[in-house]
Structure formats: structure tokens, C-alpha cells
Design a protein around this motif. Structure first.
Motif, PDB file in Angstrom:
ATOM      1  N   LEU A 103       0.827  -1.198   0.000  1.00 43.03           N
ATOM      2  CA  LEU A 103       0.000   0.000   0.000  1.00 43.03           C
ATOM      3  C   LEU A 103       0.865   1.253   0.000  1.00 43.03           C
ATOM      4  CD1 LEU A 103      -2.774   1.290   0.094  1.00 43.03           C
ATOM      5  CD2 LEU A 103      -2.828   0.906   2.568  1.00 43.03           C
ATOM      6  N   LYS A 104       0.964   1.900  -1.176  1.00 38.81           N
ATOM      7  CA  LYS A 104       1.778   3.105  -1.324  1.00 38.81           C
ATOM      8  C   LYS A 104       1.067   4.203  -2.113  1.00 38.81           C
ATOM      9  CE  LYS A 104       6.225   0.636  -1.219  1.00 38.81           C
ATOM     10  NZ  LYS A 104       7.470   0.355  -1.995  1.00 38.81           N
ATOM     11  N   ASN A 105      -0.022   3.851  -2.795  1.00 40.12           N
ATOM     12  CA  ASN A 105      -0.736   4.817  -3.633  1.00 40.12           C
ATOM     13  C   ASN A 105      -1.184   6.018  -2.792  1.00 40.12           C
ATOM     14  OD1 ASN A 105      -3.438   5.916  -4.761  1.00 40.12           O
ATOM     15  ND2 ASN A 105      -2.543   4.844  -6.505  1.00 40.12           N
ATOM     16  N   LYS A 106      -0.810   7.215  -3.220  1.00 39.58           N
ATOM     17  CA  LYS A 106      -1.091   8.424  -2.430  1.00 39.58           C
ATOM     18  C   LYS A 106      -2.582   8.676  -2.273  1.00 39.58           C
ATOM     19  CE  LYS A 106       3.257  10.831  -3.433  1.00 39.58           C
ATOM     20  NZ  LYS A 106       3.887  12.058  -3.998  1.00 39.58           N
ATOM     21  N   SER A 107      -3.355   8.379  -3.311  1.00 38.84           N
ATOM     22  CA  SER A 107      -4.804   8.593  -3.225  1.00 38.84           C
ATOM     23  C   SER A 107      -5.436   7.648  -2.207  1.00 38.84           C
ATOM     24  CB  SER A 107      -5.446   8.394  -4.600  1.00 38.84           C
ATOM     25  OG  SER A 107      -4.997   9.375  -5.505  1.00 38.84           O
ATOM     26  N   LEU A 108      -4.970   6.386  -2.180  1.00 34.43           N
ATOM     27  CA  LEU A 108      -5.514   5.424  -1.235  1.00 34.43           C
ATOM     28  C   LEU A 108      -5.078   5.746   0.188  1.00 34.43           C
ATOM     29  CD1 LEU A 108      -5.091   2.089  -3.237  1.00 34.43           C
ATOM     30  CD2 LEU A 108      -7.136   3.514  -2.999  1.00 34.43           C
ATOM     31  N   LEU A 109      -3.829   6.187   0.347  1.00 33.14           N
ATOM     32  CA  LEU A 109      -3.367   6.606   1.674  1.00 33.14           C
ATOM     33  C   LEU A 109      -4.139   7.826   2.157  1.00 33.14           C
ATOM     34  CD1 LEU A 109       0.498   6.148   1.283  1.00 33.14           C
ATOM     35  CD2 LEU A 109      -1.078   4.707   2.591  1.00 33.14           C
ATOM     36  N   SER A 110      -4.461   8.727   1.209  1.00 33.65           N
ATOM     37  CA  SER A 110      -5.260   9.905   1.546  1.00 33.65           C
ATOM     38  C   SER A 110      -6.660   9.487   1.983  1.00 33.65           C
ATOM     39  CB  SER A 110      -5.328  10.846   0.345  1.00 33.65           C
ATOM     40  OG  SER A 110      -6.143  11.966   0.625  1.00 33.65           O
ATOM     41  N   TYR A 136      -1.541  -3.827   7.564  1.00 31.65           N
ATOM     42  CA  TYR A 136      -2.598  -4.827   7.443  1.00 31.65           C
ATOM     43  C   TYR A 136      -3.303  -4.832   6.087  1.00 31.65           C
ATOM     44  CZ  TYR A 136      -2.008  -5.530  12.432  1.00 31.65           C
ATOM     45  OH  TYR A 136      -1.483  -5.820  13.662  1.00 31.65           O
ATOM     46  N   CYS A 137      -3.023  -3.860   5.241  1.00 33.69           N
ATOM     47  CA  CYS A 137      -3.710  -3.777   3.946  1.00 33.69           C
ATOM     48  C   CYS A 137      -2.707  -3.768   2.796  1.00 33.69           C
ATOM     49  CB  CYS A 137      -4.564  -2.507   3.874  1.00 33.69           C
ATOM     50  SG  CYS A 137      -5.856  -2.403   5.126  1.00 33.69           S
ATOM     51  N   GLN A 138      -3.201  -4.067   1.625  1.00 31.50           N
ATOM     52  CA  GLN A 138      -2.448  -3.938   0.395  1.00 31.50           C
ATOM     53  C   GLN A 138      -3.239  -3.040  -0.544  1.00 31.50           C
ATOM     54  OE1 GLN A 138      -2.330  -8.467   0.196  1.00 31.50           O
ATOM     55  NE2 GLN A 138      -0.381  -7.982  -0.784  1.00 31.50           N
ATOM     56  N   GLU A 139      -2.678  -2.735  -1.694  1.00 30.24           N
ATOM     57  CA  GLU A 139      -3.469  -2.050  -2.714  1.00 30.24           C
ATOM     58  C   GLU A 139      -3.639  -3.003  -3.895  1.00 30.24           C
ATOM     59  OE1 GLU A 139      -0.812   0.766  -5.461  1.00 30.24           O
ATOM     60  OE2 GLU A 139      -0.672   1.341  -3.347  1.00 30.24           O
ATOM     61  N   ILE A 140      -4.812  -2.991  -4.457  1.00 34.39           N
ATOM     62  CA  ILE A 140      -5.118  -3.872  -5.574  1.00 34.39           C
ATOM     63  C   ILE A 140      -5.411  -3.025  -6.805  1.00 34.39           C
ATOM     64  CG2 ILE A 140      -7.616  -4.037  -5.109  1.00 34.39           C
ATOM     65  CD1 ILE A 140      -7.349  -7.042  -5.825  1.00 34.39           C
ATOM     66  N   HIS A 141      -4.863  -3.424  -7.939  1.00 31.08           N
ATOM     67  CA  HIS A 141      -5.108  -2.757  -9.216  1.00 31.08           C
ATOM     68  C   HIS A 141      -5.962  -3.697 -10.063  1.00 31.08           C
ATOM     69  CE1 HIS A 141      -1.008  -0.456  -8.710  1.00 31.08           C
ATOM     70  NE2 HIS A 141      -1.823  -0.306  -7.671  1.00 31.08           N
ATOM     71  N   GLN A 142      -7.148  -3.258 -10.435  1.00 27.30           N
ATOM     72  CA  GLN A 142      -8.069  -4.072 -11.223  1.00 27.30           C
ATOM     73  C   GLN A 142      -8.298  -3.451 -12.596  1.00 27.30           C
ATOM     74  OE1 GLN A 142     -11.096  -3.928  -7.860  1.00 27.30           O
ATOM     75  NE2 GLN A 142     -11.629  -5.862  -8.852  1.00 27.30           N
ATOM     76  N   VAL A 197      -8.012  -0.121  -1.705  1.00 31.39           N
ATOM     77  CA  VAL A 197      -7.378  -0.724  -0.539  1.00 31.39           C
ATOM     78  C   VAL A 197      -7.914  -2.148  -0.433  1.00 31.39           C
ATOM     79  CG1 VAL A 197      -7.175  -0.641   1.969  1.00 31.39           C
ATOM     80  CG2 VAL A 197      -7.197   1.491   0.648  1.00 31.39           C
ATOM     81  N   ALA A 198      -7.019  -3.127  -0.225  1.00 27.11           N
ATOM     82  CA  ALA A 198      -7.414  -4.532  -0.154  1.00 27.11           C
ATOM     83  C   ALA A 198      -7.048  -5.125   1.207  1.00 27.11           C
ATOM     84  CB  ALA A 198      -6.725  -5.324  -1.268  1.00 27.11           C
ATOM     85  N   PHE A 199      -8.023  -5.806   1.822  1.00 27.72           N
ATOM     86  CA  PHE A 199      -7.829  -6.439   3.122  1.00 27.72           C
ATOM     87  C   PHE A 199      -8.176  -7.913   2.982  1.00 27.72           C
ATOM     88  CE2 PHE A 199      -9.404  -7.640   7.395  1.00 27.72           C
ATOM     89  CZ  PHE A 199      -8.318  -7.272   8.171  1.00 27.72           C
ATOM     90  N   GLY A 200      -7.200  -8.801   3.212  1.00 29.63           N
ATOM     91  CA  GLY A 200      -7.385 -10.224   2.963  1.00 29.63           C
ATOM     92  C   GLY A 200      -8.357 -10.895   3.917  1.00 29.63           C
ATOM     93  N   ASN A 201      -9.078 -11.905   3.412  1.00 25.02           N
ATOM     94  CA  ASN A 201      -9.969 -12.678   4.261  1.00 25.02           C
ATOM     95  C   ASN A 201      -9.580 -14.155   4.286  1.00 25.02           C
ATOM     96  OD1 ASN A 201     -11.232 -14.098   2.072  1.00 25.02           O
ATOM     97  ND2 ASN A 201     -12.699 -12.432   1.784  1.00 25.02           N
ATOM     98  N   HIS A 202     -10.329 -14.945   5.025  1.00 24.56           N
ATOM     99  CA  HIS A 202      -9.998 -16.333   5.336  1.00 24.56           C
ATOM    100  C   HIS A 202     -10.062 -17.255   4.120  1.00 24.56           C
ATOM    101  CE1 HIS A 202      -9.037 -19.035   8.539  1.00 24.56           C
ATOM    102  NE2 HIS A 202     -10.078 -19.807   8.371  1.00 24.56           N
ATOM    103  N   SER A 203     -10.739 -16.842   3.065  1.00 32.32           N
ATOM    104  CA  SER A 203     -10.882 -17.676   1.871  1.00 32.32           C
ATOM    105  C   SER A 203      -9.953 -17.262   0.738  1.00 32.32           C
ATOM    106  CB  SER A 203     -12.346 -17.630   1.361  1.00 32.32           C
ATOM    107  OG  SER A 203     -13.201 -18.283   2.258  1.00 32.32           O
ATOM    108  N   GLY A 204      -9.016 -16.369   1.040  1.00 32.94           N
ATOM    109  CA  GLY A 204      -8.125 -15.892  -0.001  1.00 32.94           C
ATOM    110  C   GLY A 204      -8.699 -14.759  -0.819  1.00 32.94           C
ATOM    111  N   LEU A 221     -12.563  -4.789  -0.469  1.00 37.99           N
ATOM    112  CA  LEU A 221     -12.035  -3.659  -1.234  1.00 37.99           C
ATOM    113  C   LEU A 221     -12.716  -2.358  -0.820  1.00 37.99           C
ATOM    114  CD1 LEU A 221     -12.012  -5.254  -4.816  1.00 37.99           C
ATOM    115  CD2 LEU A 221     -10.248  -5.385  -3.037  1.00 37.99           C
ATOM    116  N   ARG A 222     -11.918  -1.294  -0.692  1.00 36.72           N
ATOM    117  CA  ARG A 222     -12.458   0.019  -0.367  1.00 36.72           C
ATOM    118  C   ARG A 222     -11.661   1.098  -1.097  1.00 36.72           C
ATOM    119  NH1 ARG A 222     -15.200  -3.178   1.625  1.00 36.72           N
ATOM    120  NH2 ARG A 222     -16.171  -3.283   3.681  1.00 36.72           N
ATOM    121  N   ASN A 223     -12.371   2.081  -1.599  1.00 40.25           N
ATOM    122  CA  ASN A 223     -11.778   3.344  -2.021  1.00 40.25           C
ATOM    123  C   ASN A 223     -12.847   4.409  -1.827  1.00 40.25           C
ATOM    124  OD1 ASN A 223     -13.392   3.643  -4.419  1.00 40.25           O
ATOM    125  ND2 ASN A 223     -11.972   2.346  -5.570  1.00 40.25           N
TER     126      ASN A 223
END
Length: 304
Positions: free
Chosen positions: A118-125, A140-146, A156-163, A167-169
Motif C-alpha cells: 500500500l503506497k498509492n497516495k490517493s488510497l493513503l489519503s 494490514y492492507c495492500q493495494e489492488i489494481h483491477q 485498498v485490499a484487506f485479505g480474508n480467510h478464503s483468499g 475492497l475500499r476506495n
């Protein structure tokens, strides 16, 4: 072998060739004792469908390249690809990654995605706008590009128990893969006596932010593990995990659904359950408390 070709190798098959067999299998989820560290309880999961792994004791996960690189202590991605190319007998996977969200995807189109620190400035903002501590968000989060319909979207991506991933922005709230719980150990390889239960990962991150700020209302007497529902609809899934804890602290929303979920857990686990929502009684949830965002009814009551 290139990275795309490596991604076609089944992680389950790769682990079997490396001498690791699953302790249990639930649908597409294969549970192992972590190949990356010593542990007694299996907390390393591979989702067969999306062909990704997640180690809940380390709160880290990734693809087969990252796994092989760590497992064999290889110095570079190139060396890892060379190692994978030499692993004869590994099964090539037939499943392809998929995504689901609040908006159904056309059946003929499968979005492309990549995960990054997680480094994207918009997501950190965005996290900053929710008052989440940046270092906690990045831990605890990563960033996902779709890529969908030729356009790239970032969340912003937060992993769950099923892999899968929550997702939030600023403009989107959804889920990639299966909707499921998230379980995070306070200390890798150990189970604490207590567990804190949150409704969503923003509340979990808000709690950690408040602890870091030394807010006395959120000071816990002893270390606890963390369980995030990611939806009250996942409530029934928590029972098998909460059975191991002597103390269950519910930090669910101050609304009908949150109260009902807390009451259901109380009926099942009785004295072990504590409703902690009194700590943010004037707010809908912990993030609203963090942002000092009261409901309209409470604002009116204060003015009268």
C-alpha cells in the motif's frame, strides 16, 4: 519460464512436491502448517480457485513466485522462476482468478488484477480521511489494481480467510473472491485467551489507531487475537473459531444488526461474551468514534 507461466502452476501441487500436505480441506481452501515457520495449528491457507496463499500467523500472503522465493530463500525473482521451471511433475492449474462485488461482472469478462504494498497516495489519503493511522493501514492492507473494460481501478485490499479481499476506495465498497472472515493472530503461532470481534476491517484499523493514540476507552487488559466478520452475514462462520477463547469481546455496530449479532454470540458462549459497544455508545461504530462523527439523532439530543 516467465511469471505468467509460473502462475499457471498449482500451489497445492507445488507444496506437495516440496513435502507439505494439507491438514484439512474445506471446499477450495487447503489448510497447512505453515511451510515458512514452525507452528502447531494449521494457519496457512491456499485457495485452489484463485491459486493464492495466505499465512494468518504472519498476516502475509501472495502468489506461487513469492512463496517459492521465501520457502527456498532465493535471492531474486529470476532465480525463483528458474527453480520453478525445474520442478517437474507440478500440476498446471485450470482455474482462473475471478472477482465479485456489489455490481455483478459480465460473465464473458474476467477482471485482471495485481496486488502491491500500500503506497498509492490517493488510497493513503482515503485512509487518512477516515483517520486511520498510515503505518497501521500499510501493515494490514495492500493495494489492488483491477482492470475492467480496459480501465484500471485502485482500491485498498484487506485479505480474508478464503483468499479473497475486502475492497475500499472513496467511491467503491466491494469484495474480490469469496466473502469470508478475517482472522489475525496477536502473536504468530500462538492463541491468546481473548479475541476481539469486529464487524468490518475499518473498525479493526480504527481500534488499532485508537490504541496507538492511547485512548483509555480502548485499552485492553491483556493481548487478544482479532476476528473481523467483514459482514454480519458471516456470523455463523465464527462459532468454530471462537470456541477456543475464554474471553470474547464484541465491538460490533450500534445498530439493530450489530446488537442482534452480539446477542446471538452471547446466547451461544454466555459469560465469555462481553458487549464492548458501550465504549462508543454515542456513535454507530468505532470508525465514527475515531472521526467524532455522531448520528443525527445524537447531535439533536445534545443540542436540546
Amino acid at each position: 519460464m516467465n511469471i505468467s507461466q509460473a502462475h499457471e502452476i498449482s500451489i497445492i501441487s507445488f507444496l506437495e512436491k516440496e513435502g507439505f500436505r494439507p491438514c484439512r480441506i474445506y471446499g477450495d481452501n487447503y489448510w497447512y502448517r505453515s511451510p515458512l515457520r514452525e507452528e502447531k495449528i494449521a494457519s496457512f491457507k491456499v485457495n485452489r480457485d484463485i491459486n493464492r496463499w495466505y499465512d494468518y500467523g504472519m498476516s502475509e500472503g501472495g502468489d506461487i513466485v513469492e512463496l517459492a522465493k521465501r520457502l527456498r530463500g532465493l535471492p531474486t525473482v529470476s532465480a525463483t522462476l528458474e527453480y520453478l521451471e525445474g520442478k517437474s511433475g507440478c500440476v498446471v492449474r485450470s482455474a482462473i482468478p475471478y472477482a465479485t462485488s456489489s455490481k455483478a461482472q459480465p460473465s464473458h469478462e474476467q477482471p485482471t488484477f495485481t496486488l502491491h504494498p500500500l503506497k498509492n497516495k490517493s488510497l493513503l489519503s482515503y485512509l487518512c480521511s477516515r483517520q486511520i493511522d498510515e503505518s497501521i493501514g500499510c501493515t494490514y492492507c495492500q493495494e489492488i489494481h483491477q482492470k475492467q473494460k480496459g480501465k484500471w481501478y485502485f482500491s485498498v485490499a484487506f485479505g480474508n480467510h478464503s483468499g479473497g479481499y475486502e475492497l475500499r476506495n472513496p467511491y467503491f465498497k466491494g469484495c474480490m473472491g469469496s466473502k469470508d472472515l478475517s482472522i489475525i493472530a496477536y502473536s504468530p503461532g500462538e492463541i491468546q485467551e481473548g479475541c476481539l470481534v469486529f464487524e468490518g476491517f475499518m473498525d479493526f484499523l480504527s481500534f488499532l489507531t485508537l490504541v496507538k493514540r492511547q485512548d483509555y476507552l480502548f485499552r485492553m487488559e491483556s493481548p487478544c487475537d482479532y476476528l473481523i466478520l467483514n459482514s454480519v452475514c458471516n456470523q455463523k462462520k465464527v462459532y468454530q473459531y471462537l470456541e477456543r477463547y475464554r474471553h470474547i469481546h464484541c465491538f460490533l455496530d450500534n445498530d439493530a444488526a450489530g446488537k442482534e449479532a452480539t446477542e446471538s454470540l452471547h446466547k451461544l458462549f454466555e459469560y465469555r461474551v462481553t458487549d464492548e459497544s458501550f465504549r462508543y455508545a454515542d456513535y454507530k461504530d468505532i470508525n465514527d468514534y475515531l472521526m467524532n462523527k455522531k448520528t443525527e439523532q445524537q447531535d439533536v439530543a445534545q443540542k436540546q
